[in-house]
Design an enzyme around this catalytic site. Structure first.
Site, PDB file in Angstrom:
ATOM      1  N   GLU A  60       0.826  -1.204   0.000  1.00  0.00           N
ATOM      2  CA  GLU A  60       0.000   0.000   0.000  1.00  0.00           C
ATOM      3  C   GLU A  60       0.859   1.253   0.000  1.00  0.00           C
ATOM      4  OE1 GLU A  60      -0.430  -2.594   2.002  1.00  0.00           O
ATOM      5  OE2 GLU A  60      -2.292  -3.425   1.192  1.00  0.00           O
ATOM      6  N   HIS A 130     -11.748  -5.991   8.418  1.00  0.00           N
ATOM      7  CA  HIS A 130     -12.481  -5.838   7.159  1.00  0.00           C
ATOM      8  C   HIS A 130     -13.736  -5.018   7.418  1.00  0.00           C
ATOM      9  CE1 HIS A 130      -9.933  -9.367   6.354  1.00  0.00           C
ATOM     10  NE2 HIS A 130      -9.987  -9.015   5.088  1.00  0.00           N
TER      11      HIS A 130
HETATM   12  C1  LIG Z   1      -1.905  -4.897   4.363  1.00  0.00           C
HETATM   13  C2  LIG Z   1      -2.844  -5.802   3.644  1.00  0.00           C
HETATM   14  N1  LIG Z   1      -3.156  -5.544   2.365  1.00  0.00           N
HETATM   15  C3  LIG Z   1      -4.021  -6.315   1.691  1.00  0.00           C
HETATM   16  C4  LIG Z   1      -4.607  -7.393   2.288  1.00  0.00           C
HETATM   17  C5  LIG Z   1      -5.635  -8.259   1.535  1.00  0.00           C
HETATM   18  N2  LIG Z   1      -5.085  -9.581   1.243  1.00  0.00           N
HETATM   19  C6  LIG Z   1      -5.322 -10.633   2.057  1.00  0.00           C
HETATM   20  S1  LIG Z   1      -4.491 -11.988   1.585  1.00  0.00           S
HETATM   21  C7  LIG Z   1      -3.816 -11.212   0.240  1.00  0.00           C
HETATM   22  C8  LIG Z   1      -2.853 -11.955  -0.653  1.00  0.00           C
HETATM   23  C9  LIG Z   1      -1.655 -12.494   0.098  1.00  0.00           C
HETATM   24  O1  LIG Z   1      -0.847 -13.269  -0.745  1.00  0.00           O
HETATM   25  P1  LIG Z   1       0.405 -14.065  -0.193  1.00  0.00           P
HETATM   26  O2  LIG Z   1       1.152 -13.252   0.778  1.00  0.00           O
HETATM   27  O3  LIG Z   1       1.155 -14.580  -1.364  1.00  0.00           O
HETATM   28  O4  LIG Z   1      -0.203 -15.286   0.649  1.00  0.00           O
HETATM   29  P2  LIG Z   1      -1.097 -16.490   0.145  1.00  0.00           P
HETATM   30  O5  LIG Z   1      -2.517 -16.041   0.189  1.00  0.00           O
HETATM   31  O6  LIG Z   1      -0.643 -16.846  -1.217  1.00  0.00           O
HETATM   32  O7  LIG Z   1      -0.870 -17.590   1.129  1.00  0.00           O
HETATM   33  C10 LIG Z   1      -4.263  -9.897   0.178  1.00  0.00           C
HETATM   34  C11 LIG Z   1      -3.908  -8.935  -0.871  1.00  0.00           C
HETATM   35  C12 LIG Z   1      -4.259  -7.637   3.633  1.00  0.00           C
HETATM   36  N3  LIG Z   1      -4.774  -8.660   4.323  1.00  0.00           N
HETATM   37  N4  LIG Z   1      -3.374  -6.833   4.273  1.00  0.00           N
END
Ligand SMILES: Cc1ncc(C[n+]2csc(CCOP(=O)(O)OP(=O)(O)O)c2C)c(N)n1
Ligand SMILES: Cc1ncc(C[n+]2csc(CCOP(=O)(O)OP(=O)(O)O)c2C)c(N)n1
Ligand SMILES: [Mg+2]
Ligand SMILES: [Mg+2]
Lengths: 325, 400, 325, 400
Positions: A60, A130
């Site tokens: 972000e 959320h």
């Molecule tokens: C600071 C923040 N930004 C956005 C999100 C929304 N979000 C939740 S999971 C995710 C993807 C995470 O991907 P990754 O770190 O590769 O983990 P995976 O889901 O593949 O295990 C996002 C964008 C969040 N939880 N926190």
């Protein structure tokens, strides 16, 4: 006119903005091909190409830093923060950079082309992360505009105005209403004015003020009060900064009473700023204390979200209390 | 020409069946040096694109900055300005790199790059107007001394929060790419600022979006009192770029020809291939961090002396003289002329009035909203009531 | 007792905290050998070793993230943010993490051992980025305590209480007074209570409320008013969250008037929250609108910092306006 | 044993006189593989420390997590819980690595590591209590399903904001170092989360402070819809650690023996040398991101199939059978038993009441301050007035 939900209205506004002004660019986490986790940017990549609508890495602070630079170069940068709860890593780029860009440079540079869109608010079983309504973190920062629409028609007109406004604007979208709120929306391009509150219903006994998703709740409360013979003036503030002191003042000078409602916690919520201002501008007209009906001073809970929320019943009761003070 | 080899991709990577940990010893970052301290050129060294005119312009900027820095530190001690930061010892880094750019490539600096701005032609009186926060300051007297900015000269106004310009540079460069301009952005930052999260966000995004940006790190050994050994454990900043899919080069930051050469090559990569590049210039902050700082609290004179011997200005002067483009006499003259010009400009700027009170509320938004107009009106009424308490502005309030 | 300036009082509090509780650790940018850019941590590394007082890399988000983890492990983590203006990169770690750590885990984990110290405020020719008063960004976040001392005696007692309080505390130090404010400070260990306002002077006509460096300004204004025969009750709020509603309410019920003053901009400043609360608790006692004397709704300026500041003259005038309303 | 060679230091670095840019091709990151998909071991592969008991505990956890994930996705579809996230395809990564730790090493997970918690012995009913936000939930019903945490089991409560646990892990590990404990922290995160500024801050600080921490990246190819090719341009995550002075190793994340081996070695480095290590496990998120997601919108069935063939659970089962430690019959039985247990526990948890209303305001602070007590009292009065509108809590408010 066509019937749209709030998401479609947002999507439609983005579509029009991108079509009319080629310097408009949309980006954020999952915003590209997928169209965003709520699908607010659906089909924009298809229509305008990957260079104008795209996924960013998951950062972000990077997204808003990037957006500031893009806007400083004269582009309309529309950045999505996936949930308002995740806007805080970008806080420095927003309050120390975007908000102060023009001022600190004596207008040599500005990021007027920046718009930050983000879904906010509770009611989707989202718990702490959320559900937040972080508007007051931004209304206290000179240089930013903060806009929150209540329905599809408002969303489209206010978003188009926000994108085209020559100041950085934070546009919080009520995600609880993304699909739940539908209505007739003109297909063509139109703007609704920033900085102007909307009197949704005139009334005599008390002014009831809110913004965003809370307007739906307040409409219910006001309807209940009407059955008791209480005539409420219902106002949607729409733009929180700079806010329409005049319209609210005039209304309260007429009704003598004010209730302000928001989902964010009581302490430090934007209702406090409004109450502080209005007790000053309307001191001699006020017949009862200004009431604030808000979330509790806790993080946003999960199991007890219903209890936490400033629902229509709490507002209805507060209206009655105020009127019978 | 620089190497343009392909990055190794995961799929081609080898497989092992016993654990092998990789670490800093698996990556070597050589340092580019062209000029020796005596002004001679290393054997086999490829010179940058440089002619007499450019060489003398660089040197002129060196001299100007030395004169400016010296004078303004003194001015701060005399209480004439509140704050100052010198770039002594690092002139080759910012000036040498800016000299490799097109005049309309955007510069996004940290704060210790007044040389880059001077090279672009920022008038001496504008430097002064900024530092004296007077009404002719382009920044309208709003920021502390040395926070310059100029739209005309494509020099983004300095912002104190560290690291913030880095992701902004990516966005700005992305704009160039969108418009298919033959420009790049250069973004300066210190090795301290490279610890901020914004640095990481920036180089990662630059790699993904493939933007024409040059990230120029002045690794000058210190972030205020914090030595780089307490700032990071890796081998400096350049290897980070490798990890994020950029190209990187380390140069002797006190060797203006090496800096110029590296930046010229980097610019080609940026412009021709949208290949972001990180340049790490190894240098040393010879002066205090700022006029608020006293380095004797955290480092030795001996260490400073060691670096004083690597003076980039002297090194370049030797080369210029060896080229037959410069002489000691000219040198004495120019130093003197610069000092006088700086002094004269300072005296001028001191006389200029403070910005008008109205500028307290302009530029918060594109136009002042009602609540700000009201606050200003109230303030004016108050000042009229107590003119003596607000001497800077009281005399000039319009009597509405 | 010994005469100390505010910096020395802070240093002394840190020294005592580290001496008495070996789990206490101090860190931040330049905090180690150098003792911090203001020297608040002078000699602590010498005395307690490099493992308990040290420099961090230049990353506020890292500093507070690190501090959260250290505190979660049961340590007293005292993190310095070099200037309050630079606290924003750490905003997420503060408002989404530190503030919610205990709540979200059902008290399985907490960061009660965390204290964030940071110099705040104007008056040192710092312009936009060495002058901010960001307290209201934090008072609106349930889970945080916010404390701001006005002088050396208060600073030592409140800082010791903050360090030992089992909640994350943000402790903003008035840097303008670091050396300017001196006074008698007990050498021994003592704490002043959090959550309790301090009535510095009793009075009849109006309650004058502030915190931190602003108290010095308000003392002057109140003295000027006294010459006009206006009797002010002067209150230092000291802890902004949770704040002492009771003391302020009782005072305003007595005086019928309230002025609140802070350096931060008007809109969204913490005075708004106080005014909103007090117009409710004291509705029937208020004889004039609650006055807010604050910074302007602009970034903190440089050339016009004197004009921007809510100085004694502006407060004095506001007191008179309120009393003659 | 792992290599413990010294990092190359700047001073020893070579000098060049012509510009050479370094990039990803200058650093190779091999992948550690021990098990083939058919359960055979690569020639020359060194096995981790593993006996029958540990092997079966790992496998039991695999089976439990498969049963739990399958059932809870169904429960979400039925509307019994609001949200769920599976770790299907990635079990070897979190479970294999946790199996290398001491029971009291702190685990700081992202959210897709329920396997690590199950391996630690988190009771099935506690999983359920959390997901049903009932009054027995250790987290008091405050967070969305899957945000587990347990002080007793040294598993830090999950926090949704991505990346925040990374610098916290450094601080937690620093605490271990201060107390001279023989413990380390393991910190799990996705390749997506590694783009957050907190990641960079964390590994840089870990390098400088030399803390006993293992940063374990599950590089599963996606962050929701965003493929890793749009997440970073470098060669994955491991090279970043090299740049910041850590040690790093890449493993086949679907190979539980490779994960176990790498983590055992990493733990030694962490505990014995305070050497932070980054492990990058190459794997694939076989399921949707969460129950709110539908991956058909952004990737092909074919791609998923390719990875389904690399199933880590099956791979390990083959090895277990080859060891003579397991049989197909046992396998069928255990799967059935796990499913039944999960179903039964779910039905139990559904019956448990919601948390008491008082817990709406506890734990905001160590003790509820006055304003929160007042807000609660007001709320109770309101609920008493409208009991039907708040069915979860109305019946249980104490009638003060
Ligand atoms: C600071 C923040 N930004 C956005 C999100 C929304 N979000 C939740 S999971 C995710 C993807 C995470 O991907 P990754 O770190 O590769 O983990 P995976 O889901 O593949 O295990 C996002 C964008 C969040 N939880 N926190
Ligand atoms: C976000 C932020 N944190 C802290 C500071 C205070 N500060 C100003 S300069 C500086 C050191 C910067 O060091 P470096 O980046 O190496 O640049 P140099 O001064 O060596 O040129 C610090 C800590 C700041 N300006 N911004
Ligand atoms: Mg430096
Ligand atoms: Mg992933």
């Amino acid at each position: 006119m066509s019937n749209m939900n709030l998401l479609q209205a947002v999507n439609n506004a983005l579509d029009i903005a991108m079509e009319k002004e080629p310097k408009t660019v949309c980006f954020g986490e999952d915003v590209g091909h997928f169209g965003g986790v709520f699908r607010a940017t659906s089909h924009l990549q298809e229509k305008y190409g990957k260079s104008r609508c795209f996924n960013t890495p998951l950062t972000e602070q990077g997204i808003i830093g990037f957006a500031n630079g893009l806007a400083a170069g004269g582009h309309k940068a529309i950045a999505e923060i996936q949930f308002a709860d995740y806007i805080f890593p970008a806080f420095d780029q927003i309050v120390n950079e975007a908000a102060k860009f023009r001022y600190r440079s004596g207008n040599e540079f500005n990021v007027g082309g920046l718009t930050i869109r983000s879904p906010y608010g509770g009611g989707i079983h989202g718990g702490l992360y959320h559900s937040q309504s972080p508007e007051a973190y931004f209304t206290g920062t000179p240089g930013l505009k903060v806009v929150m629409p209540r329905n599809p028609y408002q969303a489209k007109g206010l978003l188009l105005a926000s994108i085209r406004d020559d100041n950085p604007v934070i546009f919080f979208e009520p995600k609880r209403l993304y699909r739940a709120s539908t209505g007739e929306v003109p297909e063509e391009d139109y703007e609704l004015p920033l900085g102007k509150a909307d009197i949704m219903q005139e009334g005599r006994d008390i002014t009831v003020l809110g913004w965003g998703a809370q307007m739906e709740v307040l409409e219910k409360a006001v309807a209940m009060a009407a059955e008791d013979g209480i005539s409420c003036e219902l106002i949607d503030l729409r733009t929180l900064m700079p806010w329409d002191v005049e319209t609210v003042t005039q209304s309260v000078q007429k009704t003598g009473r004010l209730l302000i409602s928001h989902e964010a916690p009581l302490s430090g919520g934007f209702a406090g700023e409004i109450a502080a201002t209005i007790q000053d501008t309307c001191f001699l007209s006020l017949e009862s204390p200004i009431a604030r009906v808000t979330g509790l001073d806790t993080p946003f809970p999960l199991a007890h979200d219903k209890e936490y929320m400033p629902d229509h019943l709490k507002n209805y009761e507060a209206i009655k209390r105020s009127v019978s003070f | 020409m620089a190497n343009l080899k392909q990055s190794a991709k995961q799929s081609e990577a080898p497989v092992v069946h016993n654990p092998v940990f990789i670490d800093g010893s698996d990556l070597t970052t050589p340092t580019l040096k062209i000029l020796r301290q005596d002004g001679s050129v290393y054997e086999g060294a490829e010179l940058p694109d440089i002619n007499k005119e450019l060489a003398l312009k660089i040197y002129d900027t060196f001299q100007f900055i030395r004169a400016l820095d010296e004078r303004m530190v003194a001015a701060q001690r005399q209480g004439r300005i509140s704050f100052y930061m010198t770039e002594i010892g690092e002139e080759a880094a910012d000036i040498g790199s800016t000299a490799a750019l097109a005049d309309d490539d955007m510069i996004m600096a940290q704060y210790r790059e007044q040389g880059a701005l001077a090279f672009r032609g920022f008038p001496l009186d504008q430097f002064m107007n900024q530092m004296f926060s007077n009404e002719k300051d382009l920044g309208k007297g709003r920021q502390m001394p040395i926070h310059y900015g100029s739209k005309d000269l494509h020099y983004m106004t300095i912002s104190s929060p560290l690291g913030t310009q880095l992701p902004q540079a990516v966005g700005y460069a992305y704009g160039y790419k969108l418009e298919e301009k033959d420009n790049c952005v250069i973004c300066y930052f210190g090795e301290g600022a490279a610890s901020e999260g914004d640095f990481h966000a920036a180089i990662n995004m630059a790699g993904v979006f493939k933007v024409p940006a040059i990230f120029f790190c002045r690794n000058n050994g210190y972030a205020i009192s914090t030595p780089s050994s307490e700032q990071f454990a890796g081998d400096g900043i350049a290897p980070r770029a490798v990890a994020y899919g950029l190209k990187a080069i380390r140069v002797d930051g006190n060797d203006v020809l090496a800096v110029l050469k590296a930046t010229q090559e980097a610019r080609k990569l940026a412009i021709e291939h949208n290949q972001p590049v990180l340049i790490e210039a190894m240098t040393y902050r010879l002066g205090a961090h700022s006029t608020s700082d006293d380095p004797s609290g955290y480092r030795s004179k001996k260490e400073e002396e060691k670096w004083r011997e690597k003076d980039p200005v002297l090194r370049f002067k030797h080369w210029l003289i060896q080229q037959g483009w410069w002489s000691e006499e000219q040198d004495a003259d120019i130093a003197d002329a610069k000092r006088k010009a700086v002094m004269a400009a300072m005296k001028e700027a001191e006389k200029v009035a403070a910005p008008h009170l109205d500028d307290l509320i302009t530029d918060v938004y594109d136009t002042p909203p009602k609540h700000l107009q009201e606050q200003l009106a109230e303030l004016k009424a108050h000042i009229r009531q107590y003119p003596d308490a607000y001497p800077k502005t009281a005399g000039r309030i319009d009597h509405e």
